[in-house]
Design an enzyme around this catalytic site. Structure first.
Site, PDB file in Angstrom:
ATOM      1  N   SER A 286       0.720  -1.124  -0.180  1.00  0.00           N
ATOM      2  CA  SER A 286       0.035  -0.038  -0.057  1.00  0.00           C
ATOM      3  C   SER A 286       0.755   1.182   0.149  1.00  0.00           C
ATOM      4  O   SER A 286       0.588   2.274  -0.945  1.00  0.00           O
ATOM      5  CB  SER A 286      -0.764   0.002   1.090  1.00  0.00           C
ATOM      6  OG  SER A 286      -0.310  -0.050   2.367  1.00  0.00           O
TER       7      SER A 286
ATOM      8  N   HIS B  32      -2.121  -8.712   1.458  1.00  0.00           N
ATOM      9  CA  HIS B  32      -1.328  -7.608   2.207  1.00  0.00           C
ATOM     10  C   HIS B  32      -2.736  -7.232   3.224  1.00  0.00           C
ATOM     11  O   HIS B  32      -3.070  -8.235   4.095  1.00  0.00           O
ATOM     12  CB  HIS B  32      -1.293  -6.315   1.409  1.00  0.00           C
ATOM     13  CG  HIS B  32      -0.832  -5.197   1.926  1.00  0.00           C
ATOM     14  ND1 HIS B  32      -0.026  -5.116   3.095  1.00  0.00           N
ATOM     15  CD2 HIS B  32      -0.929  -3.789   1.457  1.00  0.00           C
ATOM     16  CE1 HIS B  32       0.138  -3.803   3.377  1.00  0.00           C
ATOM     17  NE2 HIS B  32      -0.106  -3.088   2.271  1.00  0.00           N
TER      18      HIS B  32
ATOM     19  N   HIS C  95       5.776 -13.035   6.911  1.00  0.00           N
ATOM     20  CA  HIS C  95       6.060 -11.670   6.456  1.00  0.00           C
ATOM     21  C   HIS C  95       7.181 -11.339   5.315  1.00  0.00           C
ATOM     22  O   HIS C  95       8.011 -12.095   5.472  1.00  0.00           O
ATOM     23  CB  HIS C  95       6.186 -10.612   7.716  1.00  0.00           C
ATOM     24  CG  HIS C  95       6.120  -9.285   7.575  1.00  0.00           C
ATOM     25  ND1 HIS C  95       7.015  -8.458   7.034  1.00  0.00           N
ATOM     26  CD2 HIS C  95       4.968  -8.503   7.894  1.00  0.00           C
ATOM     27  CE1 HIS C  95       6.757  -7.116   7.015  1.00  0.00           C
ATOM     28  NE2 HIS C  95       5.130  -7.137   7.331  1.00  0.00           N
TER      29      HIS C  95
ATOM     30  N   ARG D   6       3.351  -5.416  16.587  1.00  0.00           N
ATOM     31  CA  ARG D   6       2.012  -4.936  16.692  1.00  0.00           C
ATOM     32  C   ARG D   6       1.040  -6.267  17.027  1.00  0.00           C
ATOM     33  O   ARG D   6       0.167  -5.954  17.540  1.00  0.00           O
ATOM     34  CB  ARG D   6       1.601  -4.587  15.156  1.00  0.00           C
ATOM     35  CG  ARG D   6       2.466  -3.323  14.622  1.00  0.00           C
ATOM     36  CD  ARG D   6       2.286  -3.067  13.113  1.00  0.00           C
ATOM     37  NE  ARG D   6       2.664  -3.974  12.181  1.00  0.00           N
ATOM     38  CZ  ARG D   6       2.458  -4.227  10.851  1.00  0.00           C
ATOM     39  NH1 ARG D   6       1.822  -3.154  10.329  1.00  0.00           N
ATOM     40  NH2 ARG D   6       2.698  -5.367  10.167  1.00  0.00           N
TER      41      ARG D   6
ATOM     42  N   ASP E  94      -1.964  -8.845  11.573  1.00  0.00           N
ATOM     43  CA  ASP E  94      -3.222  -9.315  11.095  1.00  0.00           C
ATOM     44  C   ASP E  94      -3.687 -10.541  11.914  1.00  0.00           C
ATOM     45  O   ASP E  94      -4.975 -10.878  12.077  1.00  0.00           O
ATOM     46  CB  ASP E  94      -3.633  -9.625   9.632  1.00  0.00           C
ATOM     47  CG  ASP E  94      -3.220  -8.494   8.796  1.00  0.00           C
ATOM     48  OD1 ASP E  94      -3.830  -7.170   9.187  1.00  0.00           O
ATOM     49  OD2 ASP E  94      -2.236  -8.464   8.093  1.00  0.00           O
TER      50      ASP E  94
HETATM   51  N1  NMX Z   1       0.978 -19.697   4.936  1.00  0.00           N
HETATM   52  C1  NMX Z   1       1.597 -20.647   3.833  1.00  0.00           C
HETATM   53  N2  NMX Z   1       2.529 -20.448   2.966  1.00  0.00           N
HETATM   54  C2  NMX Z   1       3.434 -19.329   3.309  1.00  0.00           C
HETATM   55  C3  NMX Z   1       2.855 -18.342   4.649  1.00  0.00           C
HETATM   56  C4  NMX Z   1       1.995 -18.772   5.100  1.00  0.00           C
HETATM   57  N3  NMX Z   1       1.174 -17.899   6.003  1.00  0.00           N
HETATM   58  N4  NMX Z   1       4.109 -17.348   4.126  1.00  0.00           N
HETATM   59  C5  NMX Z   1       4.833 -17.564   3.225  1.00  0.00           C
HETATM   60  N5  NMX Z   1       4.335 -18.761   2.749  1.00  0.00           N
HETATM   61  C6  NMX Z   1       4.867 -19.644   1.546  1.00  0.00           C
HETATM   62  C7  NMX Z   1       4.720 -18.611   0.511  1.00  0.00           C
HETATM   63  O1  NMX Z   1       3.554 -18.645  -0.093  1.00  0.00           O
HETATM   64  C8  NMX Z   1       5.938 -19.049  -0.517  1.00  0.00           C
HETATM   65  O2  NMX Z   1       5.619 -20.119  -1.115  1.00  0.00           O
HETATM   66  P1  NMX Z   1       5.719 -20.395  -2.678  1.00  0.00           P
HETATM   67  O3  NMX Z   1       7.376 -20.500  -2.667  1.00  0.00           O
HETATM   68  O4  NMX Z   1       5.146 -21.787  -2.867  1.00  0.00           O
HETATM   69  O5  NMX Z   1       5.285 -19.295  -3.423  1.00  0.00           O
HETATM   70  C9  NMX Z   1       6.982 -19.328   0.535  1.00  0.00           C
HETATM   71  O6  NMX Z   1       6.559 -19.654   1.769  1.00  0.00           O
HETATM   72  C10 NMX Z   1       8.066 -18.373   0.756  1.00  0.00           C
HETATM   73  O7  NMX Z   1       7.363 -17.176   1.165  1.00  0.00           O
HETATM   74  P2  NMX Z   1       8.246 -16.167   2.199  1.00  0.00           P
HETATM   75  O8  NMX Z   1       9.474 -15.769   1.447  1.00  0.00           O
HETATM   76  O9  NMX Z   1       8.332 -16.576   3.550  1.00  0.00           O
HETATM   77  O10 NMX Z   1       7.119 -14.686   2.147  1.00  0.00           O
HETATM   78  P3  NMX Z   1       6.871 -13.827   1.029  1.00  0.00           P
HETATM   79  O11 NMX Z   1       7.661 -12.606   1.444  1.00  0.00           O
HETATM   80  O12 NMX Z   1       6.737 -14.307  -0.277  1.00  0.00           O
HETATM   81  O13 NMX Z   1       5.399 -13.518   1.450  1.00  0.00           O
HETATM   82  C11 NMX Z   1       3.571 -12.863   2.883  1.00  0.00           C
HETATM   83  C12 NMX Z   1       4.988 -12.856   2.656  1.00  0.00           C
HETATM   84  C13 NMX Z   1       2.972 -12.068   3.858  1.00  0.00           C
HETATM   85  C14 NMX Z   1       2.801 -12.554   1.716  1.00  0.00           C
HETATM   86  C15 NMX Z   1       3.335 -14.356   3.209  1.00  0.00           C
HETATM   87  O14 NMX Z   1       3.954 -14.760   4.232  1.00  0.00           O
HETATM   88  C16 NMX Z   1       1.641 -14.920   3.367  1.00  0.00           C
HETATM   89  O15 NMX Z   1       1.399 -15.015   2.390  1.00  0.00           O
HETATM   90  N6  NMX Z   1       1.275 -14.739   4.722  1.00  0.00           N
HETATM   91  C17 NMX Z   1      -0.226 -15.143   4.818  1.00  0.00           C
HETATM   92  C18 NMX Z   1      -1.017 -13.759   4.220  1.00  0.00           C
HETATM   93  C19 NMX Z   1      -0.803 -12.495   5.277  1.00  0.00           C
HETATM   94  O16 NMX Z   1      -0.837 -12.879   6.681  1.00  0.00           O
HETATM   95  N7  NMX Z   1      -0.579 -11.483   4.848  1.00  0.00           N
HETATM   96  C20 NMX Z   1      -0.537 -10.048   5.807  1.00  0.00           C
HETATM   97  C21 NMX Z   1       0.731  -9.823   5.971  1.00  0.00           C
HETATM   98  C22 NMX Z   1       0.955  -8.456   6.735  1.00  0.00           C
HETATM   99  N8  NMX Z   1       0.098  -7.279   6.126  1.00  0.00           N
HETATM  100  O17 NMX Z   1      -0.792  -6.902   6.720  1.00  0.00           O
HETATM  101  O18 NMX Z   1       0.244  -7.094   4.725  1.00  0.00           O
HETATM  102  C1  MLT Z   2       2.324  -3.507   6.382  1.00  0.00           C
HETATM  103  O1  MLT Z   2       1.799  -3.090   7.554  1.00  0.00           O
HETATM  104  O2  MLT Z   2       2.322  -2.866   5.581  1.00  0.00           O
HETATM  105  C2  MLT Z   2       2.506  -5.212   6.431  1.00  0.00           C
HETATM  106  O3  MLT Z   2       3.069  -5.861   7.519  1.00  0.00           O
HETATM  107  C3  MLT Z   2       3.093  -5.768   5.093  1.00  0.00           C
HETATM  108  C4  MLT Z   2       4.706  -5.246   4.882  1.00  0.00           C
HETATM  109  O4  MLT Z   2       5.189  -4.375   5.578  1.00  0.00           O
HETATM  110  O5  MLT Z   2       5.316  -5.520   3.709  1.00  0.00           O
END
Ligand code: NMX
Ligand code: MLT
Length: 471
Positions: free
Chosen positions: A275, A305, A351, A360, A406
């Protein structure tokens, strides 16, 4: 029904410790100051920061910050330092610092509505913009100023009303924000040929107006969708967070405290999150704060996100529906595995930058321990803290198995009666206006340029790598 809402809307169309830190890297010593006017404080600060940036460019412009690898290009630019963002900085282990203050430090130092209470978001806005901890008088003055700016043109409500009530709350919210753009001071000034050295002034006006107005638009969306369009006028005796909670329909003092904490901690998370980055990118084309913030909201609405807060509560409720509230640890493990095997993420965990539990999350947990220790859904969230990280670690690919912001917010809101999960990301969006707009004012004050990174094709990368290997 919505016509009567509009009548109502027309009726209220005028809704209208000092501490010094050893760290010399900070550009201001945290200090309270006596001037009550945020704008004049900022005006004083800008020339020295412009000089600072000029010096940084002249003396260190060619200093390398690290190597860019193919992995970074293919991996969503993770680990690539590429943005200037003054208002906050994220450490992978420690979490966020707002102008060098951690969340517990903000809770201690920023003025509160009552002694020992949660920080007032207006105080955080002051801190993000000036780098100084405001006094209570300054925060009160800013509360009043925001109230005086909080008028919404009727067509913004009508724009929302033109959507079906079933449209996602984020779509309705972003539509309302886009409608507010019609009143952009920056756009008007640009059309009149404003000199670039003055850009920050109408940006400041738009930003403060936007921050003041988004809670009203957000509350309108909530009441429209979930409360038969019965709009609650603002209570000018309340502060920003307290009044937002009031307009949503929640007047319990504890819910108001939660809202102050919620808005404070969701406001800013350095510049690279989707964002903030989207807002910053769009703003770099000299799009005004409304256009830029609407772009930010559209990024926030994605499930990886900001929409994750919706997904968490829905997921937790699906756990309870399937296994009951007294779920065993084994059942919970099975449910987590079922989610993963279904090709889905466990929402609220992981994350892009953090490598430890999000502070948080921790401060929300502390709030829950104080106010709702026996809530069954809070207890389930606590159980997930034990169950999920080892499973994500076992997967072998997840870089951060710990909970993020979250993972917690939904059960707190749900406890106080705000149980409509699809609405949660709107709350996140209201809060983020504070961080994104604060940085946007500095973008303009510092004259930051158009953002335009270079992209390449797979062909280009393959050829480049072949050449690199042969030399
Ligand atoms: N559950 C399942 N798989 C996960 C998760 C999770 N919570 N977190 C990471 N992975 C997987 C990810 O999908 C990826 O798989 P692939 O290689 O098959 O594509 C692998 O682990 C490596 O990912 P990372 O490097 O650890 O994480 P990345 O930086 O790519 O993504 C998020 C970060 C936040 C997108 C990821 O952890 C996620 O999808 N979390 C669940 C959704 C979530 O809670 N998002 C909110 C984040 C905070 N916010 O408010 O923005
Ligand atoms: C945020 O607050 O924007 C989320 O934790 C995602 C991020 O920092 O990438």
């Amino acid at each position: 029904m919505f016509r009567s809402v509009n009548l109502l809307c027309k009726l209220r169309s005028r809704i209208g410790e000092q501490t010094s830190l050893k760290n010399s890297v900070r550009w201001f010593q945290i200090q309270s100051s006596s001037d009550l006017d945020l704008h004049s404080q900022l005006k004083e600060l800008i020339p020295e920061q412009q000089e600072r940036l000029k010096k940084l460019k002249a003396e260190h412009g060619k200093t390398q910050l690290g190597n860019i690898t193919v992995d970074m290009v293919l991996g969503g630019m993770r680990g690539m330092t590429g943005l200037l963002w003054e208002t906050s900085l994220l450490d992978p282990d420690e979490g966020i610092r707002f102008r060098d203050l951690t969340i517990p430090e903000c809770q201690k130092l920023l003025p509160a509505a009552k002694p020992g209470g949660e920080p007032l978001p207006e105080g955080l806005l002051w801190l993000l913009l000036t780098g100084k901890v405001p006094s209570k008088d300054q925060v009160d003055a800013l509360s009043k100023e925001l109230q005086s700016r909080a008028s919404i043109p009727d067509y913004a409500f009508k724009a929302i009303d033109s959507l079906p009530a079933t449209a996602h709350p984020m779509t309705q919210f972003a539509t309302g924000v886009m409608a507010l753009q019609v009143q952009s001071e920056f756009q008007k000034a640009y059309e009149k040929g404003i000199h670039k050295s003055k850009y920050w002034e109408p940006t400041y006006e738009d930003s403060l107006n936007l921050i003041a107005r988004v809670p009203i638009v957000a509350a309108y969306v909530y009441r429209r969708i979930y409360k038969d369009g019965k709009i609650i006028p603002p209570d000018e005796s309340l502060d920003y967070g307290g009044n937002f909670s009031h307009m949503l329909g929640f007047d319990s003092p504890t819910m108001q405290e939660l809202m102050r904490l919620y808005v404070t901690i969701h406001s800013d998370h350095e510049g690279g999150n989707v964002s903030a980055h989207a807002g910053h990118l769009v703003a770099s084309a000299l799009s005004d704060p409304y256009l830029s913030f609407a772009a930010a909201l559209n990024g926030l609405a994605g499930p990886l996100h900001g929409l994750a807060n919706q997904e968490v509560l829905l997921w937790i409720k699906s756990v309870v529906d399937e296994c009951g509230e007294n779920i065993t640890t084994e059942q919970l493990k099975e449910y987590v595995w079922k989610t993963l095997k279904g090709g889905k993420v466990v929402p609220g965990f992981g994350h892009g930058v953090l490598r430890k539990t999000d502070p948080r999350y921790t401060c929300q947990r502390e709030f829950a321990l104080k106010h709702l220790p026996n809530d069954p859904l809070f207890q389930l969230v606590s159980k997930l803290y034990e169950v999920v990280p080892p499973i994500l670690t076992e997967l072998g690919k997840v870089k951060n198995p710990w909970p993020n912001v979250d993972a917690h917010s939904g059960v707190l809101l749900n406890y106080f009666g705000l149980s409509e999960a699809r609405y949660f990301t709107v709350l996140f969006g209201v809060s983020r206006s504070i961080g994104i707009c604060s940085q946007l004012i500095w973008d303009r004050a510092l004259g930051l340029p158009l953002e335009r990174p270079k992209s390449v094709t797979m062909d280009w990368l393959e050829n480049y790598c072949k050449k690199a290997a042969s030399t």
